[in-house]
Motif scaffolding. Structure first.
Motif, PDB file in Angstrom:
ATOM      1  N   GLU A 177      44.648  46.709 108.391  1.00  0.00           N
ATOM      2  CA  GLU A 177      43.493  46.825 107.499  1.00  0.00           C
ATOM      3  C   GLU A 177      43.102  45.476 106.917  1.00  0.00           C
ATOM      4  O   GLU A 177      41.909  45.189 106.756  1.00  0.00           O
ATOM      5  CB  GLU A 177      43.804  47.795 106.356  1.00  0.00           C
ATOM      6  CG  GLU A 177      44.083  49.217 106.807  1.00  0.00           C
ATOM      7  CD  GLU A 177      44.429  50.114 105.632  1.00  0.00           C
ATOM      8  OE1 GLU A 177      44.365  49.639 104.475  1.00  0.00           O
ATOM      9  OE2 GLU A 177      44.775  51.289 105.862  1.00  0.00           O
ATOM     10  N   VAL A 216      38.879  49.393 114.579  1.00  0.00           N
ATOM     11  CA  VAL A 216      37.952  49.654 113.471  1.00  0.00           C
ATOM     12  C   VAL A 216      36.906  50.667 113.940  1.00  0.00           C
ATOM     13  O   VAL A 216      36.303  50.496 115.004  1.00  0.00           O
ATOM     14  CB  VAL A 216      37.264  48.349 113.024  1.00  0.00           C
ATOM     15  CG1 VAL A 216      36.244  48.637 111.925  1.00  0.00           C
ATOM     16  CG2 VAL A 216      38.297  47.333 112.553  1.00  0.00           C
ATOM     17  N   LEU A 246      33.337  47.263 108.936  1.00  0.00           N
ATOM     18  CA  LEU A 246      34.655  47.877 108.734  1.00  0.00           C
ATOM     19  C   LEU A 246      34.586  49.393 108.851  1.00  0.00           C
ATOM     20  O   LEU A 246      35.564  50.090 108.595  1.00  0.00           O
ATOM     21  CB  LEU A 246      35.208  47.495 107.352  1.00  0.00           C
ATOM     22  CG  LEU A 246      35.571  46.019 107.164  1.00  0.00           C
ATOM     23  CD1 LEU A 246      35.986  45.753 105.722  1.00  0.00           C
ATOM     24  CD2 LEU A 246      36.684  45.601 108.120  1.00  0.00           C
TER      25      LEU A 246
END
Length: 278
Positions: free
Chosen positions: A83, A154, A240
């Motif tokens: 992340e 992602v 994202l």
């Protein structure tokens, strides 16, 4: 129909003639995008002349920097790399574009001194040239973004398309700042050095290597009072896989509108003096 009220303009030393001249300059430049696009492209070619990889040298440096920064700060902050690396990488690339538009925008007029004094073209061309040049260079960094998206899975969806209006808004915001700082830098040659140092400082108070949501509310104010936080978030979040909150869009567009108004005022007020300051 009565004449428009020009008292607010005159109160700040801008008469209708100055405003019309500034608007005409902008419109002429916008009607001939091929001119500043060609000059911006030549700038890129000249900068990387006789280089084998050209702008991709910067892209390789960015990739190495993102990897090093992500590994170090991800470990320090205890963040999962799956992340944290995309968050830092995409945020850093967006920040590099913003910083380049601000720093190089300071030199938009002074670096074009010869052309301004010898060729009768709209002054706006030199600002749009600066913006276009940096967009071309930043486009090469899209390779890094693509690798991060693929490597860490992602999610890509319809919300990812929001990066397009976000990039347009970022470019307009950068152009407005280039007008403002470019004019001030033509008059005061210390401005570029001050802005460079200020941009470096703002980097550390903008959520790039840290998240605003991870801070206590009182400390998070340093991010929420920072206009660049909203400009950057609307660019980063869609990549994202997360659509930015509506409030972020409102703040980002409001910041751009204020930057445009301030830049137009400075351009209208001092446009005729730029050539004499160079």
């Amino acid at each position: 129909m009565g004449r428009p009220n020009t008292a607010p303009l005159r109160a700040f030393g801008v008469d209708p003639g100055m405003a019309r001249a500034a608007a005409t300059d902008l419109l002429k430049a916008l009607r001939h995008p091929g001119l500043w696009m060609a000059i911006g492209w030549l700038d890129v070619k000249q900068r990387y002349r006789r280089s084998v990889l050209g702008p991709f040298w910067i892209t390789l440096s960015v990739a190495a920097f993102v990897l090093g920064l992500g590994l170090v700060y991800g470990s320090l902050f205890g963040q999962p790399l799956s992340e944290y690396l995309p968050y830092v990488g995409i945020g850093l690339i967006g920040w590099m574009l913003i910083a380049a538009l601000i720093n190089e925008g300071c030199m938009a007029f002074t670096s074009a001194e010869g052309a301004i004094k010898q060729v009768a073209i709209p002054l706006s061309v030199h600002v749009f040239r600066t913006v276009w040049r940096n967009l071309i260079i930043s486009a090469h960094h899209g390779v890094v973004i693509l690798l991060l998206i693929i490597a860490f899975g992602v999610p890509i969806g319809v919300s990812t398309l929001l990066v397009i209006p976000a990039l347009v808004n970022l470019a307009i915001f950068g152009a407005a700042l280039s007008f403002g700082f470019g004019i001030l830098s033509a008059r005061f040659r210390d401005i570029p050095l001050m802005i460079t140092n200020l941009v470096t400082l703002v980097f550390f108070v903008t959520p790039i290597i840290w998240r605003a949501d991870d801070l206590p509310p009182t400390r998070a104010l340093v991010a929420y009072l920072n206009p660049l936080h909203y400009i950057l978030s609307t660019f980063r979040d869609p990549l994202l896989g997360t659509p930015p909150p509506l409030l972020y869009w409102v703040f980002a567009l409001s910041c751009t509108l204020l930057a445009i108004l301030g830049a137009f005022f400075l351009f209208a007020r001092f446009r005729a003096r730029i050539a004499y300051w160079l």
